[in-house]
Motif scaffolding. Structure first.
Motif, mmCIF file in Angstrom:
data_model
loop_
_atom_site.group_PDB
_atom_site.id
_atom_site.type_symbol
_atom_site.label_atom_id
_atom_site.label_comp_id
_atom_site.label_asym_id
_atom_site.label_seq_id
_atom_site.Cartn_x
_atom_site.Cartn_y
_atom_site.Cartn_z
ATOM 1 N N GLU A 179 -34.208 -24.824 27.784
ATOM 2 C CA GLU A 179 -32.807 -24.424 27.834
ATOM 3 C C GLU A 179 -31.869 -25.620 27.692
ATOM 4 N N MET A 180 -32.341 -26.801 28.110
ATOM 5 C CA MET A 180 -31.599 -28.028 27.810
ATOM 6 C C MET A 180 -31.554 -28.264 26.301
ATOM 7 N N LEU A 181 -32.717 -28.069 25.648
ATOM 8 C CA LEU A 181 -32.801 -28.256 24.203
ATOM 9 C C LEU A 181 -31.870 -27.291 23.472
ATOM 10 N N ASN A 182 -31.789 -26.062 23.982
ATOM 11 C CA ASN A 182 -30.880 -25.076 23.380
ATOM 12 C C ASN A 182 -29.426 -25.537 23.429
ATOM 13 N N LYS A 183 -29.127 -26.421 24.380
ATOM 14 C CA LYS A 183 -27.770 -26.938 24.521
ATOM 15 C C LYS A 183 -27.627 -28.339 23.914
ATOM 16 N N GLY A 184 -28.638 -28.716 23.125
ATOM 17 C CA GLY A 184 -28.524 -29.963 22.375
ATOM 18 C C GLY A 184 -29.003 -31.215 23.081
ATOM 19 N N VAL A 185 -29.711 -31.068 24.218
ATOM 20 C CA VAL A 185 -30.215 -32.247 24.943
ATOM 21 C C VAL A 185 -31.736 -32.176 24.989
ATOM 22 N N ASN A 186 -32.399 -33.161 24.388
ATOM 23 C CA ASN A 186 -33.865 -33.212 24.336
ATOM 24 C C ASN A 186 -34.373 -34.140 25.433
ATOM 25 N N ILE A 187 -35.132 -33.573 26.367
ATOM 26 C CA ILE A 187 -35.602 -34.355 27.515
ATOM 27 C C ILE A 187 -36.537 -35.493 27.098
ATOM 28 N N ASN A 188 -37.182 -35.347 25.946
ATOM 29 C CA ASN A 188 -38.082 -36.399 25.459
ATOM 30 C C ASN A 188 -37.355 -37.455 24.628
ATOM 31 N N LYS A 189 -36.085 -37.243 24.457
ATOM 32 C CA LYS A 189 -35.275 -38.201 23.708
ATOM 33 C C LYS A 189 -34.018 -38.471 24.529
ATOM 34 N N ASN A 190 -32.923 -38.696 23.892
ATOM 35 C CA ASN A 190 -31.641 -38.857 24.593
ATOM 36 C C ASN A 190 -31.711 -39.834 25.758
#
Length: 313
Positions: A179-190
């Motif tokens: 759901e973070m990814l759906n909002k444009g934030v990649n936990i494995n990046k950023n």
């Protein structure tokens, strides 16, 4: 004579064709019968959602209750992570696993494990930790931060340190990460750093003690540490609550006989309705009871798993 000779040749060829099919059928029959497992003793395994030592002691009496209902010896063990349980079920060292949704999906995919039951818990009022008196077969994950951290949204988690559970944990990894990814934030990046902790209580404490900036936990996890840290509810707050997640499962190894699937289901449901049994499952996993389940209930988890694959792209 020539026609008779040709007929004999034709019959011989047909016999050669039919023979492998007959042998295959015999082989399949043997394989099918070998897949029906009838336990003479039962091994049950789970991963504590909180302090492992305390929870293991509380879970031990479950052995006697299950043994009484099933009529065979029962051993209840604590595991370090869900992957270990999945692999143990695949190698037939564990017969019954308390598996969260994502671990169940993995066990079903790899080893044809069978879901019997889903846990029932009391629901929550919105995003709070205030429980209702309505039993539900779903829960939610939350992203917690310290109230004084200045972190207000998922976008603010870029460059931060997040406490997570192992990658098969639905609430402690899959749902919040997707759901973070759906909002444009990649936990494995950023520029995000993850720290794996053992137990959702440890996730809460890591934020409370300022060891991490945020934590992925199931909704209600703050209550696990409220007794020792009464101000946790005011100091640690959710900034995001996920969609519904199917509740934890009682899953059996793939070759468990249908007769024993029914016996195990009935035993868990009956035990959950007794005071002693309810106290155990409530203290171990916050389970209030069990309801019948089926594999299709977890198709939503499979959708999230596919989305989770994009985290590494």
């Amino acid at each position: 004579m020539r026609i008779l000779k040709k007929s004999k040749i034709l019959l011989a060829m047909l016999a050669l064709l039919v023979l492998p099919l007959g042998l295959a059928a015999c082989g399949n029959s043997k394989t099918a019968s070998s897949k029906s497992f009838t336990p003479k003793k039962l091994t049950v395994e789970f991963v504590p959602s909180a302090n492992a030592g305390t929870i293991e002691a509380k879970a031990k009496p479950l052995e006697g209750l299950l043994s009484k209902e099933l009529g065979i010896p029962v051993k209840v063990n604590v595991s370090t992570d869900y992957n270990t349980i999945v692999e143990a079920m695949g190698s037939k060292k564990v017969d019954v696993g308390f598996l969260p949704p994502d671990a169940y999906v993995l066990a079903h995919k790899q080893y044809k494990a069978k879901v019997l039951l889903q846990a029932e818990r009391y629901g929550y009022e919105g995003t709070t930790d205030n429980q209702t008196k309505k039993l539900v077969n779903f829960y939610r994950s939350q992203i917690l931060v310290r109230k004084d951290s200045g972190i207000k949204s998922i976008e603010d988690l870029k460059g931060k340190k997040i406490a997570v559970q192992d990658t098969t944990s639905t609430a402690g990894w899959i749902y919040p990460a997707v759901e973070m990814l759906n909002k444009g934030v990649n936990i494995n990046k950023n520029n995000i750093k993850t720290v794996q902790v053992k137990g959702h209580d440890q996730g809460v404490l890591s934020v409370y003690n300022k060891n991490t900036d945020a934590a992925f936990v199931f909704q209600g996890a703050r209550s696990l540490v409220k007794k020792d840290d009464p101000d946790v509810m005011s100091k640690v707050v959710p900034i995001y609550t996920t969609d519904k997640i199917p509740n934890d499962t009682i899953t059996v190894r793939g070759d468990m006989s249908s007769k024993w699937q029914k016996k195990i289901s009935a035993a868990f449901k009956k035990i959950a309705k007794t005071k002693k049994g309810h106290d155990i499952i409530s203290s171990v996993y916050s389970h209030e009871g069990y309801t019948d389940s089926k594999d299709s209930n977890f198709d939503i988890i499979r959708e999230y798993d596919k989305k989770a694959e994009k985290l590494n792209k």
